[in-house]
Design an enzyme around this catalytic site. Structure first.
Site, short mmCIF file in Angstrom:
data_model
loop_
_atom_site.label_atom_id
_atom_site.label_comp_id
_atom_site.label_asym_id
_atom_site.label_seq_id
_atom_site.Cartn_x
_atom_site.Cartn_y
_atom_site.Cartn_z
N LYS A 67 35.39 38.40 43.61
CA LYS A 67 36.68 38.80 43.03
C LYS A 67 37.56 39.27 44.18
O LYS A 67 37.12 40.08 45.02
CB LYS A 67 36.54 39.93 42.01
N GLN A 138 43.65 52.04 32.64
CA GLN A 138 42.19 52.01 32.53
C GLN A 138 41.67 52.92 31.42
O GLN A 138 40.65 52.63 30.81
CB GLN A 138 41.60 52.38 33.89
N ASN A 159 46.95 64.29 31.40
CA ASN A 159 47.52 63.38 32.40
C ASN A 159 48.76 64.05 32.97
O ASN A 159 49.48 64.73 32.23
CB ASN A 159 47.91 62.04 31.73
N ASP A 222 37.19 54.90 43.68
CA ASP A 222 36.64 53.61 44.08
C ASP A 222 37.06 53.26 45.50
O ASP A 222 36.99 52.12 45.91
CB ASP A 222 37.05 52.51 43.10
N GLY A 293 30.73 55.72 38.81
CA GLY A 293 30.99 54.28 38.65
C GLY A 293 32.03 53.81 39.65
O GLY A 293 33.23 54.05 39.47
P1 NAD Z 1 47.15 53.63 36.38
O1 NAD Z 1 48.10 53.67 37.53
O2 NAD Z 1 47.45 52.74 35.24
O3 NAD Z 1 46.96 55.10 35.76
C1 NAD Z 1 46.66 56.20 36.54
C2 NAD Z 1 46.96 57.47 35.74
O4 NAD Z 1 46.67 58.59 36.55
C3 NAD Z 1 48.43 57.54 35.36
O5 NAD Z 1 48.52 57.91 34.02
C4 NAD Z 1 49.02 58.60 36.29
O6 NAD Z 1 50.02 59.38 35.65
C5 NAD Z 1 47.82 59.44 36.65
N1 NAD Z 1 47.88 59.96 38.01
C6 NAD Z 1 48.55 59.44 39.06
N2 NAD Z 1 48.33 60.19 40.16
C7 NAD Z 1 47.49 61.17 39.79
C8 NAD Z 1 46.90 62.26 40.48
N3 NAD Z 1 47.09 62.45 41.77
N4 NAD Z 1 46.11 63.09 39.79
C9 NAD Z 1 45.88 62.89 38.47
N5 NAD Z 1 46.41 61.87 37.77
C10 NAD Z 1 47.20 61.03 38.42
O7 NAD Z 1 45.73 53.31 37.01
P2 NAD Z 1 44.44 52.80 36.25
O8 NAD Z 1 44.42 51.32 36.27
O9 NAD Z 1 44.31 53.51 34.96
O10 NAD Z 1 43.30 53.26 37.27
C11 NAD Z 1 42.97 54.63 37.41
C12 NAD Z 1 41.99 54.79 38.55
O11 NAD Z 1 40.79 54.08 38.27
C13 NAD Z 1 42.49 54.24 39.89
O12 NAD Z 1 42.07 55.10 40.92
C14 NAD Z 1 41.78 52.90 40.00
O13 NAD Z 1 41.66 52.45 41.33
C15 NAD Z 1 40.45 53.27 39.38
N6 NAD Z 1 39.65 52.15 38.92
C16 NAD Z 1 38.32 52.21 39.14
C17 NAD Z 1 37.49 51.19 38.72
C18 NAD Z 1 36.01 51.28 38.92
O14 NAD Z 1 35.30 50.29 38.73
N7 NAD Z 1 35.49 52.44 39.24
C19 NAD Z 1 38.05 50.06 38.09
C20 NAD Z 1 39.43 50.04 37.84
C21 NAD Z 1 40.22 51.10 38.26
#
Ligand code: NAD
Length: 322
Positions: A67, A138, A159, A222, A293
């Site tokens: 990916k 997410q 949030n 991640d 995770g």
């Molecule tokens: P997103 O941008 O859609 O949402 C992030 C949310 O976090 C938003 O609602 C935002 O207001 C809030 N936010 C922003 N900065 C922040 C901070 N400093 N402290 C607290 N909250 C904050 O992103 P998403 O797609 O929901 O992804 C969220 C996280 O999950 C990201 O770090 C992404 O990289 C990670 N992720 C991890 C995996 C995995 O397999 N572990 C997979 C997908 C995404």
């Protein structure tokens, strides 16, 4: 070669099927039949983008692929999602590319599946209160997947941006659940199951807030530098990982590991080992269990392959000579 668009992927892969597929791949990893190769993740130097490649092989399937994609922070202004990725599958017998699958929705689903699998194996069975730290794209995937494995009735959430929290609350209520927005301490202290899924680079959940018996799925970290939990909370938990090498370098465990509070020997095991019966899961109702995770290539490959299988079964999919 089969090509599956973003819209098709959404229609082809549902939550229960994704959970079953990811569960099998975690178990194959634990049995040594499947392996994730080293991850590439780099700042592009253009559009402030971060680009990465995750790749691996499950010899039991067999399933081989990668990916590629990442984060383009200015996309929303153009009406596109900031996360963009695609999966390329290869015929493991010949090395020929066999499928190109849009992976934006699939990344959400496979990440929801990972925390749901951890929740199914590690949380207390009657867990009915979900705490959600983060209300982005997410979070909705984590919510829907959790509902597939536990009888959730109430969702507490926090949030930093109120509009996103309100939008998340509407989704929770549409699903027929009670929604309570609260500060981080209340969310963490009320939860039977706590999911953290933000891009934070500092701890958002204090050790003292979390009740004995809670299951935590830490999904946001991640990448190097990201953090959501107090390292003391990590160190006090029974820790399960998707992959140990990723947990200590790019996952939530990187901070407790870096501070010398834990070593790899502190991990009780991988979630795949628990699924495969090679490692004990939760030992009692008082333990705090933690799933770190980080997201592995094999999750991406199995959901892409699931989309391909469903598309071929339904017929009418796009094929190109290649
Ligand atoms: P997103 O941008 O859609 O949402 C992030 C949310 O976090 C938003 O609602 C935002 O207001 C809030 N936010 C922003 N900065 C922040 C901070 N400093 N402290 C607290 N909250 C904050 O992103 P998403 O797609 O929901 O992804 C969220 C996280 O999950 C990201 O770090 C992404 O990289 C990670 N992720 C991890 C995996 C995995 O397999 N572990 C997979 C997908 C995404």
């Amino acid at each position: 070669m089969i090509i599956i668009s973003e819209q098709e992927a959404r229609a082809l892969v549902g939550v229960p099927d994704a959970i079953a597929a990811v569960e099998q791949s975690f178990a194959a990893m634990a049995r040594g039949q499947a392996r994730n190769y080293p991850v590439v993740r780099e700042a592009v130097g253009h559009q402030d983008a971060v680009f990465g490649v995750k790749t691996g092989c499950d010899t039991s399937a067999p399933l081989l692929g990668l990916k590629a994609g990442g984060y383009w922070p200015h996309n929303l202004a153009q009406g596109l999602g900031n996360h963009q990725s695609s999966t390329l599958l290869f015929d493991a017998e010949t090395g020929r590319a066999s499928a190109l699958v849009s992976a934006n929705y699939l990344t959400g689903v496979r990440t929801g599946a990972a925390s749901a699998i951890a929740t199914k194996y590690l949380s207390r069975p009657g867990s009915s209160v979900l705490g959600m730290i983060g209300a982005g794209v997410q979070s909705q995937h984590q919510l829907r997947a959790t509902l597939a494995v536990r009888p959730i009735r109430t969702v507490y959430a926090w949030n930093p941006s109120p509009d996103k929290l309100a939008a998340f609350g509407r989704v929770v209520q549409e699903l027929g659940l009670e929604f309570i927005s609260a500060d981080r301490e209340v969310v963490a202290s009320k939860a039977d199951i706590l999911i953290t899924v933000t891009p934070s680079k500092q701890a958002l959940v204090d050790k003292s807030w979390v009740r004995p018996g809670t299951h935590i799925s830490a999904m946001g970290a991640d990448t190097k530098g990201k953090q959501e939990l107090d390292p003391a909370l990590v160190a006090a938990s029974a820790i399960f990982v998707d992959e140990a090498a990723q947990a200590i370098t790019i996952g939530e465990c990187q901070h407790a590991f870096g501070a010398g509070l834990i070593t790899e020997a502190s991990f009780r095991g991988s979630i795949g080992q628990v699924i495969a019966g090679l490692c004990e899961g939760r030992r009692n109702d008082a333990e705090i269990t933690l799933f770190d995770g980080t997201g592995v290539a094999l999750q991406d490959l199995v959901v892409a392959e699931l989309a391909v299988r469903q598309a071929l079964a339904r017929g009418g999919c796009t094929m190109v000579d290649y």
